[in-house]
Design a protein around this motif. Structure first.
Motif, PDB file in Angstrom:
ATOM      1  N   ASP A 180     -42.513  10.502 -32.896  1.00 26.32           N
ATOM      2  CA  ASP A 180     -43.228   9.315 -32.445  1.00 26.32           C
ATOM      3  C   ASP A 180     -43.071   8.229 -33.495  1.00 26.32           C
ATOM      4  OD1 ASP A 180     -44.904   7.401 -31.460  1.00 26.32           O
ATOM      5  OD2 ASP A 180     -46.759   8.507 -31.846  1.00 26.32           O
ATOM      6  N   GLY A 181     -42.349   7.169 -33.148  1.00 27.53           N
ATOM      7  CA  GLY A 181     -42.119   6.084 -34.108  1.00 27.53           C
ATOM      8  C   GLY A 181     -42.967   4.864 -33.862  1.00 27.53           C
ATOM      9  N   SER A 182     -44.023   5.007 -33.079  1.00 32.75           N
ATOM     10  CA  SER A 182     -44.813   3.834 -32.689  1.00 32.75           C
ATOM     11  C   SER A 182     -45.530   3.165 -33.852  1.00 32.75           C
ATOM     12  CB  SER A 182     -45.830   4.217 -31.605  1.00 32.75           C
ATOM     13  OG  SER A 182     -46.723   5.217 -32.093  1.00 32.75           O
ATOM     14  N   HIS A 183     -45.662   3.877 -34.966  1.00 36.37           N
ATOM     15  CA  HIS A 183     -46.342   3.295 -36.133  1.00 36.37           C
ATOM     16  C   HIS A 183     -45.380   2.981 -37.277  1.00 36.37           C
ATOM     17  CE1 HIS A 183     -50.383   3.951 -34.525  1.00 36.37           C
ATOM     18  NE2 HIS A 183     -49.957   5.132 -34.096  1.00 36.37           N
ATOM     19  N   ASP A 184     -44.102   2.947 -36.978  1.00 33.50           N
ATOM     20  CA  ASP A 184     -43.110   2.778 -38.032  1.00 33.50           C
ATOM     21  C   ASP A 184     -43.150   1.402 -38.701  1.00 33.50           C
ATOM     22  OD1 ASP A 184     -42.108   5.322 -37.979  1.00 33.50           O
ATOM     23  OD2 ASP A 184     -40.450   4.858 -36.630  1.00 33.50           O
ATOM     24  N   PHE A 185     -43.743   0.419 -38.046  1.00 35.30           N
ATOM     25  CA  PHE A 185     -43.845  -0.911 -38.638  1.00 35.30           C
ATOM     26  C   PHE A 185     -45.242  -1.212 -39.186  1.00 35.30           C
ATOM     27  CE2 PHE A 185     -39.932  -1.902 -36.232  1.00 35.30           C
ATOM     28  CZ  PHE A 185     -39.229  -2.615 -37.190  1.00 35.30           C
ATOM     29  N   ASP A 186     -46.131  -0.232 -39.180  1.00 35.73           N
ATOM     30  CA  ASP A 186     -47.498  -0.488 -39.653  1.00 35.73           C
ATOM     31  C   ASP A 186     -47.521  -0.996 -41.091  1.00 35.73           C
ATOM     32  OD1 ASP A 186     -48.314   0.356 -37.187  1.00 35.73           O
ATOM     33  OD2 ASP A 186     -49.461   2.097 -37.904  1.00 35.73           O
ATOM     34  N   TRP A 187     -46.603  -0.532 -41.920  1.00 35.23           N
ATOM     35  CA  TRP A 187     -46.563  -0.934 -43.325  1.00 35.23           C
ATOM     36  C   TRP A 187     -46.317  -2.429 -43.500  1.00 35.23           C
ATOM     37  CZ3 TRP A 187     -42.115  -3.412 -44.732  1.00 35.23           C
ATOM     38  CH2 TRP A 187     -40.998  -3.243 -43.890  1.00 35.23           C
ATOM     39  N   GLU A 188     -45.742  -3.074 -42.474  1.00 32.20           N
ATOM     40  CA  GLU A 188     -45.324  -4.464 -42.634  1.00 32.20           C
ATOM     41  C   GLU A 188     -46.402  -5.472 -42.252  1.00 32.20           C
ATOM     42  OE1 GLU A 188     -41.378  -7.218 -41.738  1.00 32.20           O
ATOM     43  OE2 GLU A 188     -41.929  -5.639 -40.345  1.00 32.20           O
ATOM     44  N   ILE A 189     -47.457  -5.025 -41.625  1.00 34.97           N
ATOM     45  CA  ILE A 189     -48.500  -5.961 -41.207  1.00 34.97           C
ATOM     46  C   ILE A 189     -49.072  -6.663 -42.445  1.00 34.97           C
ATOM     47  CG2 ILE A 189     -50.678  -6.222 -39.986  1.00 34.97           C
ATOM     48  CD1 ILE A 189     -48.244  -5.276 -38.291  1.00 34.97           C
ATOM     49  N   GLY A 190     -49.091  -8.002 -42.406  1.00 33.99           N
ATOM     50  CA  GLY A 190     -49.628  -8.759 -43.532  1.00 33.99           C
ATOM     51  C   GLY A 190     -48.772  -9.972 -43.864  1.00 33.99           C
ATOM     52  N   SER A 191     -48.964 -10.513 -45.069  1.00 34.07           N
ATOM     53  CA  SER A 191     -48.285 -11.728 -45.519  1.00 34.07           C
ATOM     54  C   SER A 191     -47.273 -11.390 -46.617  1.00 34.07           C
ATOM     55  CB  SER A 191     -49.301 -12.741 -46.055  1.00 34.07           C
ATOM     56  OG  SER A 191     -50.226 -13.102 -45.050  1.00 34.07           O
ATOM     57  N   TRP A 192     -46.085 -12.017 -46.513  1.00 31.69           N
ATOM     58  CA  TRP A 192     -44.993 -11.693 -47.423  1.00 31.69           C
ATOM     59  C   TRP A 192     -44.331 -12.962 -47.954  1.00 31.69           C
ATOM     60  CZ3 TRP A 192     -43.880  -6.437 -48.176  1.00 31.69           C
ATOM     61  CH2 TRP A 192     -44.517  -5.562 -47.285  1.00 31.69           C
ATOM     62  N   THR A 193     -43.842 -12.881 -49.194  1.00 35.49           N
ATOM     63  CA  THR A 193     -42.940 -13.898 -49.724  1.00 35.49           C
ATOM     64  C   THR A 193     -41.515 -13.438 -49.438  1.00 35.49           C
ATOM     65  OG1 THR A 193     -44.435 -14.579 -51.485  1.00 35.49           O
ATOM     66  CG2 THR A 193     -42.099 -15.059 -51.793  1.00 35.49           C
ATOM     67  N   THR A 194     -40.701 -14.319 -48.851  1.00 34.67           N
ATOM     68  CA  THR A 194     -39.361 -13.957 -48.412  1.00 34.67           C
ATOM     69  C   THR A 194     -38.302 -14.720 -49.191  1.00 34.67           C
ATOM     70  OG1 THR A 194     -40.117 -13.467 -46.157  1.00 34.67           O
ATOM     71  CG2 THR A 194     -37.772 -13.923 -46.447  1.00 34.67           C
ATOM     72  N   GLN A 195     -37.383 -13.969 -49.796  1.00 30.91           N
ATOM     73  CA  GLN A 195     -36.188 -14.533 -50.418  1.00 30.91           C
ATOM     74  C   GLN A 195     -35.012 -14.224 -49.491  1.00 30.91           C
ATOM     75  OE1 GLN A 195     -35.962 -16.262 -53.203  1.00 30.91           O
ATOM     76  NE2 GLN A 195     -37.696 -15.758 -54.505  1.00 30.91           N
ATOM     77  N   LEU A 196     -34.353 -15.268 -49.001  1.00 28.32           N
ATOM     78  CA  LEU A 196     -33.309 -15.092 -47.984  1.00 28.32           C
ATOM     79  C   LEU A 196     -31.978 -15.665 -48.460  1.00 28.32           C
ATOM     80  CD1 LEU A 196     -32.343 -14.485 -45.052  1.00 28.32           C
ATOM     81  CD2 LEU A 196     -33.200 -16.757 -44.429  1.00 28.32           C
ATOM     82  N   ARG A 197     -30.904 -14.885 -48.250  1.00 26.16           N
ATOM     83  CA  ARG A 197     -29.534 -15.348 -48.442  1.00 26.16           C
ATOM     84  C   ARG A 197     -28.827 -15.251 -47.095  1.00 26.16           C
ATOM     85  NH1 ARG A 197     -26.223 -12.269 -51.685  1.00 26.16           N
ATOM     86  NH2 ARG A 197     -24.968 -14.119 -52.156  1.00 26.16           N
ATOM     87  N   TYR A 198     -28.098 -16.326 -46.716  1.00 25.16           N
ATOM     88  CA  TYR A 198     -27.548 -16.441 -45.372  1.00 25.16           C
ATOM     89  C   TYR A 198     -26.103 -16.917 -45.454  1.00 25.16           C
ATOM     90  CZ  TYR A 198     -26.943 -18.549 -40.705  1.00 25.16           C
ATOM     91  OH  TYR A 198     -26.472 -18.902 -39.467  1.00 25.16           O
ATOM     92  N   LEU A 199     -25.214 -16.243 -44.708  1.00 22.13           N
ATOM     93  CA  LEU A 199     -23.807 -16.615 -44.620  1.00 22.13           C
ATOM     94  C   LEU A 199     -23.605 -17.417 -43.331  1.00 22.13           C
ATOM     95  CD1 LEU A 199     -21.030 -16.053 -46.084  1.00 22.13           C
ATOM     96  CD2 LEU A 199     -20.728 -14.186 -44.438  1.00 22.13           C
ATOM     97  N   PRO A 200     -23.520 -18.746 -43.409  1.00 21.80           N
ATOM     98  CA  PRO A 200     -23.526 -19.556 -42.185  1.00 21.80           C
ATOM     99  C   PRO A 200     -22.240 -19.538 -41.376  1.00 21.80           C
ATOM    100  CG  PRO A 200     -23.294 -20.963 -44.108  1.00 21.80           C
ATOM    101  CD  PRO A 200     -23.518 -19.578 -44.622  1.00 21.80           C
ATOM    102  N   GLU A 201     -21.130 -19.121 -41.987  1.00 25.27           N
ATOM    103  CA  GLU A 201     -19.858 -19.052 -41.246  1.00 25.27           C
ATOM    104  C   GLU A 201     -19.340 -17.610 -41.252  1.00 25.27           C
ATOM    105  OE1 GLU A 201     -19.593 -21.311 -44.118  1.00 25.27           O
ATOM    106  OE2 GLU A 201     -20.376 -23.061 -43.060  1.00 25.27           O
ATOM    107  N   PRO A 202     -19.985 -16.730 -40.491  1.00 28.25           N
ATOM    108  CA  PRO A 202     -19.587 -15.313 -40.520  1.00 28.25           C
ATOM    109  C   PRO A 202     -18.236 -15.084 -39.871  1.00 28.25           C
ATOM    110  CG  PRO A 202     -21.194 -15.682 -38.780  1.00 28.25           C
ATOM    111  CD  PRO A 202     -21.084 -16.974 -39.545  1.00 28.25           C
ATOM    112  N   LEU A 203     -17.555 -14.031 -40.320  1.00 27.10           N
ATOM    113  CA  LEU A 203     -16.289 -13.568 -39.752  1.00 27.10           C
ATOM    114  C   LEU A 203     -15.184 -14.619 -39.835  1.00 27.10           C
ATOM    115  CD1 LEU A 203     -17.664 -11.712 -36.591  1.00 27.10           C
ATOM    116  CD2 LEU A 203     -17.135 -10.743 -38.844  1.00 27.10           C
ATOM    117  N   THR A 204     -15.258 -15.467 -40.846  1.00 27.54           N
ATOM    118  CA  THR A 204     -14.221 -16.478 -41.069  1.00 27.54           C
ATOM    119  C   THR A 204     -13.551 -16.315 -42.426  1.00 27.54           C
ATOM    120  OG1 THR A 204     -15.763 -18.071 -42.057  1.00 27.54           O
ATOM    121  CG2 THR A 204     -15.496 -18.142 -39.648  1.00 27.54           C
TER     122      THR A 204
END
Length: 208
Positions: free
Chosen positions: A55-79
């Motif tokens: 039963d994986g229905s609670h697999d995201f319970d740990w994520e409930i709340g507020s987070w600081t997010t550091q994001l790196r993004y590749l805007p031209e993928p597969l090029t």
């Protein structure tokens, strides 16, 4: 019919089969891949949610709340591009539908501007799998979902099909390094049926 004519007939039949290969046929092939996805760590077939029988229905319970997010993004993928853009901001995660789903609100910004989006995660109790559905506020359209589950080690592996510059590609989304106060999220594309993957999205969350 001699061997030469037989070879010609086989070749012509093979050509006709290839000609009849349509986008729908490619989609079916990709769907077959998704039924037995490769583990990104080992390259072996990953166990499905049904074979795990958990039963994986609670697999995201740990994520409930507020987070600081550091994001790196590749805007031209597969090029072949190696130009990554960095963002920083927040992710707010809350349970909905009595905990049977959750909603993520992402808001990050950097030198290239701002990214605002939302992800709706829905659990299918019969398949014992989650679907992750993302929408960016700039388009207001849900992207095709990725589907999968968490393994016994707490790593989530999700696969789907999308298009990049009109090419049909496989999508792999992996959630790893999960602790009560941090987690890592990676998205990758494959344009060759899963033989190779290119990561284009890396987010690291720290609990606020």
């Amino acid at each position: 019919m001699n061997d030469t004519y037989q070879a010609i007939a086989v070749n012509e039949a093979d050509k006709r089969v290839k000609i009849r290969l349509t986008r729908a046929g490619l989609a079916l092939a990709l769907a077959a891949f998704l039924l037995a996805p490769l583990d990104p760590g080992t390259g072996q077939t990953a166990p499905s949610a049904t074979t795990q029988a958990r039963d994986g229905s609670h697999d995201f319970d740990w994520e409930i709340g507020s987070w600081t997010t550091q994001l790196r993004y590749l805007p031209e993928p597969l090029t072949g591009s190696t130009r990554w853009i960095e963002y920083r901001g927040t992710s707010e995660v809350r349970a909905v539908l009595g905990g049977r789903a959750n909603l993520v609100e992402l808001s990050v910004e950097g030198a290239a501007g701002k990214i605002e989006g939302t992800s709706l995660r829905l659990y299918n109790p019969k398949a014992r799998q989650w679907t992750l559905n993302f929408a960016n506020v700039r388009s207001g359209i849900l992207t095709p979902p990725v589907t999968g589950s968490f393994d016994a080690k707490g790593r989530g592996i999700f696969y789907g099909v999308d298009t990049v510059d009109d090419r049909t590609v496989l999508v792999r989304f992996v959630i790893s390094d999960v602790t009560p106060n941090s987690a890592r999220f990676e998205q990758a594309y494959s344009a060759d049926g899963g033989a190779t993957w290119e990561t284009n999205w890396i987010a690291v969350d720290s609990r606020r």
